[in-house]
Design a protein around this motif. Structure first.
Motif, mmCIF file in Angstrom:
data_model
loop_
_atom_site.group_PDB
_atom_site.id
_atom_site.type_symbol
_atom_site.label_atom_id
_atom_site.label_comp_id
_atom_site.label_asym_id
_atom_site.label_seq_id
_atom_site.Cartn_x
_atom_site.Cartn_y
_atom_site.Cartn_z
ATOM 1 N N ARG A 620 8.170 -0.066 -4.569
ATOM 2 C CA ARG A 620 6.776 0.334 -4.958
ATOM 3 C C ARG A 620 5.711 -0.295 -3.692
ATOM 4 N NH1 ARG A 620 4.645 4.220 -7.066
ATOM 5 N NH2 ARG A 620 2.677 3.662 -8.503
ATOM 6 N N ILE A 621 6.114 -1.238 -3.157
ATOM 7 C CA ILE A 621 5.096 -1.930 -1.874
ATOM 8 C C ILE A 621 5.251 -0.932 -0.797
ATOM 9 C CG2 ILE A 621 4.954 -3.656 -0.516
ATOM 10 C CD1 ILE A 621 5.765 -5.862 -2.661
ATOM 11 N N LYS A 622 6.364 -0.521 -0.321
ATOM 12 C CA LYS A 622 6.445 0.611 0.491
ATOM 13 C C LYS A 622 5.947 1.972 0.388
ATOM 14 C CE LYS A 622 10.184 2.472 3.423
ATOM 15 N NZ LYS A 622 9.837 3.966 3.535
ATOM 16 N N GLU A 623 5.827 2.380 -0.839
ATOM 17 C CA GLU A 623 5.461 3.410 -1.149
ATOM 18 C C GLU A 623 3.702 3.296 -1.040
ATOM 19 O OE1 GLU A 623 4.242 5.974 -5.398
ATOM 20 O OE2 GLU A 623 6.160 4.917 -5.281
ATOM 21 N N GLU A 624 3.154 2.318 -1.553
ATOM 22 C CA GLU A 624 1.836 2.036 -1.376
ATOM 23 C C GLU A 624 1.263 1.981 0.067
ATOM 24 O OE1 GLU A 624 -0.295 2.068 -3.946
ATOM 25 O OE2 GLU A 624 1.213 2.492 -5.368
ATOM 26 N N TYR A 625 2.269 1.103 0.838
ATOM 27 C CA TYR A 625 1.798 1.195 2.244
ATOM 28 C C TYR A 625 1.863 2.176 3.070
ATOM 29 C CZ TYR A 625 2.228 -0.689 7.209
ATOM 30 O OH TYR A 625 2.091 -0.899 8.393
ATOM 31 N N GLU A 626 2.745 3.071 2.636
ATOM 32 C CA GLU A 626 2.956 4.378 3.221
ATOM 33 C C GLU A 626 1.677 5.310 3.057
ATOM 34 O OE1 GLU A 626 6.789 5.953 2.435
ATOM 35 O OE2 GLU A 626 7.543 4.935 4.012
ATOM 36 N N ALA A 627 1.261 5.095 1.671
ATOM 37 C CA ALA A 627 0.114 5.847 1.155
ATOM 38 C C ALA A 627 -1.172 5.480 1.948
ATOM 39 C CB ALA A 627 0.015 6.030 -0.271
ATOM 40 N N GLY A 628 -1.382 4.141 2.161
ATOM 41 C CA GLY A 628 -2.701 3.806 2.571
ATOM 42 C C GLY A 628 -2.678 3.050 3.872
ATOM 43 N N GLY A 629 -1.623 2.276 4.443
ATOM 44 C CA GLY A 629 -1.507 1.646 5.526
ATOM 45 C C GLY A 629 -1.941 0.219 5.667
ATOM 46 N N ASP A 630 -2.480 -0.175 4.400
ATOM 47 C CA ASP A 630 -3.002 -1.571 4.195
ATOM 48 C C ASP A 630 -2.004 -2.256 3.688
ATOM 49 O OD1 ASP A 630 -4.384 -3.908 3.551
ATOM 50 O OD2 ASP A 630 -6.331 -2.960 3.413
#
Length: 731
Positions: A620-630
């Motif tokens: 989930r963290i990876k998904e959010e990182y790839e979506a926003g880059g933050d």
């Protein structure tokens, strides 16, 4: 007014289309396979053994096999404790006891009958003269021994004229353990299933949705019982494997089904049609389930490197239940979801309709708080976890004995009387196999040296009977020495005695066996293979986590953080079960040691379960990182979206493990309570506090990999496809 068309799902693969195209046919096939599993797995408990601790090829195993073949009297596994109010030397008692011994010797499957009244061996007589022993060897494998014991018990136990007889010895202890474990397993399932259902209803807010994970768990358990039944046709399987089947079957099935059903309900809420929502769910949460199952299975497969069938049994059961749970979650569950459609939310709890606020807000705030004070949380959490694990430095390894059983168990009562009233127990004696053609004087000299060793009560063999270095009586016993000693079979003094006997120069080929010798060889064999098992777990974790994340650092962190999550379990293992703290409330008898193979088993199981939760969070963290880059926002959002899911799954699995921990057999109690504690520590401490603190400090380096590995990950990685999907997590 025309309504806008529902959103379309991302492009689906051929596999996901096939899984959802004919849901009724899919369910029919699953039901037929489950029915076949029920029939095939029927009676599997009767084919499981309670042994499996010996190391094939070791000195003690070789000696045991040779002695059983050539001298069955040297390996007594059945003891008849004969009690006589008038004393065992009374003429009427002597006549009755001799009659019992003759009758026992005539029974099929019984050999090597030795009686105090026929041989006059004083070690078979209680100090006060109120009890004495008849020893015998039941031949054959564990199944044959159990069958013989069942036939003997009603005829030989109880009152016989002027004496009273109780059965004990290793065979009786093993049989009683199997019966207690089977009874306790049924009780654990009766406790775990309704409690699990209640928790699932609370988590989902819907009775229909709550039933789905439970159904997946039942399918996994039934399927694994069938697999174990097949495996017993080719090799031995431990009875303890059924407890792992129940625990992992319910626990992992609930984990996987929670993830699938939650994601599916979110896709429905986003406007997708039921089949489209299932396709979107399989392409995201489904891939996480598949990867998690492969990782857990790889961790459990490490137990194949050990030679004892006790540990191999958990690999058979664990791998089967993990893969069947994943298959049911990815095949049967999607078919049910397609057929249910929006009725998956039926029978909702009244309060569940009134929830408001941002999902997972509490978890998001906690993550941001931890990241603001990351160094303090990192140092503090690690210090607490290490402190909890410190008692493990005092661990002493042993093996299970009669004290695993409830105090009221007949075989345990017999063994306790042997400890208290007899100079030594024949069931814990050491035996030295003599091979070659040594002369009597050579055997006599060796026997004198052994009898002079500390804690040796007497040595009996072909050259006579020896006590404290001197001949005490004549004996024509051929081919082996019986070494009676004063210590418990698993005590430090007994293990030292094995080494001391093996160090005595023998003018012939000598092989030592007996409970303490088996334990010594088991410890050596386990220690020899342990680095290989740990290496397999580390390699599997490094490879699979890299393939899932594309990161070089995350696989290393996964190993370190998962290991830290287990410190409390190992500390509690020693503090509670070895040292005896809380033995009263928990209802067990501390023996001062821990079963040698049990920490290995608990490590492999708990490490695999920790990987399960780690995958949920990191994906989930990876998904959010790839979506926003933050990076920081991704950590907070990932924990916000999965904190409730992981906590709910951990609580439910802990309930299952605690239910297993209600067993009256100490090792099963330790397995259940220990793994339950590890699961809670992982979900509530490591994933909530340690992970955000560590990832905050590692920063963007968390996601770094060399160019060559990035190319490899693009070609062979197993990353989720998260296009236009968002995961719903429980509050």
């Amino acid at each position: 007014m025309t309504s806008s068309p529902p959103p379309t799902p991302p492009d689906s693969s051929r596999t996901t289309r096939a899984l959802t195209a004919r849901p009724r046919l899919t369910l029919l096939l699953v039901l037929l396979l489950t029915a076949a599993a029920v029939l095939l797995g029927k009676g599997v408990a009767d084919r499981l053994g309670s042994g499996g601790s010996q190391i094939p090829g070791s000195e003690s195993t070789y000696a045991t096999a040779q002695l059983e073949k050539r001298f069955p009297a040297s390996q007594p596994n059945l003891l008849l404790l004969v009690s006589a109010p008038n004393g065992v030397d009374d003429p009427k008692v002597t006549a009755e006891a001799r009659s019992l011994a003759r009758g026992l010797a005539q029974e099929p499957g019984v050999g090597g009958v030795v009686s105090y009244w026929d041989g006059g061996d004083r070690s078979l007589r209680a100090r006060d003269g109120g009890e004495a022993l008849i020893t015998a060897h039941l031949s054959g494998n564990e199944d044959a021994v159990d069958d013989t014991l069942k036939a003997l018990e009603p005829r030989f136990s109880g009152e016989h004229g002027v004496v009273d007889v109780e059965l004990g010895g290793p065979a009786a202890v093993r049989h009683a353990s199997q019966e207690v474990i089977a009874e306790d397993l049924v009780r654990a399932e009766m406790i775990a299933l309704p409690l699990t259902l209640v928790l699932l209803v609370i988590v989902f807010g819907s009775a229909v949705a709550a039933l789905l994970p439970l159904l997946v768990g039942i399918v996994a358990i039934l399927g694994t019982n069938a697999v174990l039944r097949i495996v017993t046709e080719f090799t031995d399987v431990s009875v303890y494997a059924q407890n792992l089947t129940t625990a992992l079957g319910l626990g992992l099935a609930i984990d996987y089904a929670l993830l699938i059903v939650r994601r599916h309900r979110e896709e429905l809420a986003a406007g997708l049609e039921p089949r489209a929502a299932v396709i979107a769910t399989l392409r995201t949460a489904g891939r996480t389930v598949l990867f998690s199952a492969l990782t857990v299975a790889a961790c459990l497969a490490s137990m194949f490197v050990f030679q004892q069938y006790f540990l191999k049994s958990f690999a058979y059961a664990g791998i089967a239940v993990v893969l069947i749970a994943a298959a049911a979650s990815l095949i049967a569950l999607p078919a049910v979801l397609v057929l249910l459609g929006r009725r998956v939310n039926a029978l909702r709890l009244p309060l569940s309709r009134q929830k408001s606020g941002e999902p997972g807000a509490v978890w998001g705030r906690l993550a941001r708080l931890v990241m603001r004070r990351a160094p303090y949380f990192l140092v503090g959490t690690v210090a607490v976890l290490v402190a909890l694990g410190l008692p493990f430095k005092d661990v002493h390894f042993g093996t299970a004995d009669d004290r695993q059983l409830p105090e009221s168990s007949g075989p345990r009562v017999v063994q306790q009387q042997l400890r208290e009233d007899f100079p030594a127990s024949p069931g814990s004696a050491l035996t030295v196999l003599i091979e070659g053609s040594p002369d009597r004087e050579a055997v006599a000299g060796y026997s004198r040296e052994v009898s002079a060793l500390p804690h040796v009560v007497q040595v009996t063999g072909p050259a006579g009977q020896f006590v404290k270095g001197a001949r005490a009586g004549a004996d024509e016993q051929p081919g082996y020495l019986t070494v009676l000693h004063s210590g418990e079979a698993t005590s430090r003094s007994s293990l030292d005695l094995v080494d001391e006997i093996r160090d005595v120069p023998a003018p012939f080929d000598a092989s030592v066996t007996g409970p303490a010798a088996v334990l010594a060889d088991t410890q050596d064999g386990t220690a020899e293979r342990l680095p290989w098992a740990l290496g397999i777990i580390a390699a599997a974790t490094l490879i699979l986590v890299f393939l899932f994340t594309g990161s070089v650092l995350l696989p290393v962190l996964a190993i370190v953080l998962n290991a830290l999550s287990l410190t409390a379990m190992f500390g509690a293992m020693v503090w509670v079960f070895q040292q005896g703290h809380l033995s009263g409330p928990l209802g067990f008898t501390p023996t001062g040691d821990i079963e040698t193979a049990l920490p290995v088993l608990m490590f492999c199981v708990a490490f695999g379960l920790s990987m399960d939760y780690g995958v949920f969070l990191i994906s989930r963290i990876k998904e959010e990182y790839e979506a926003g880059g933050d990076h920081r926002a991704a950590i907070a959002d990932g924990i916000r979206r999965t904190g409730g899911l992981i906590t709910a799954a951990a609580l439910i699995l802990a309930v299952v493990m605690v239910a297993i921990g209600t067993s009256r057999v100490t090792n099963i109690k330790m397995l259940g309570l220990g793994v339950g504690l590890a699961v809670l520590m992982d979900a509530m401490v490591v994933r909530s506090l340690l992970v955000p603190a560590v990832l905050r400090l590692t920063g963007r380096a968390t996601w770094w990999a060399p160019r060559a590995l990035r190319k490899l990950h693009r070609r062979a990685g197993m990353t989720e496809n998260t296009t236009d999907t968002r995961e719903l997590v429980p509050q």
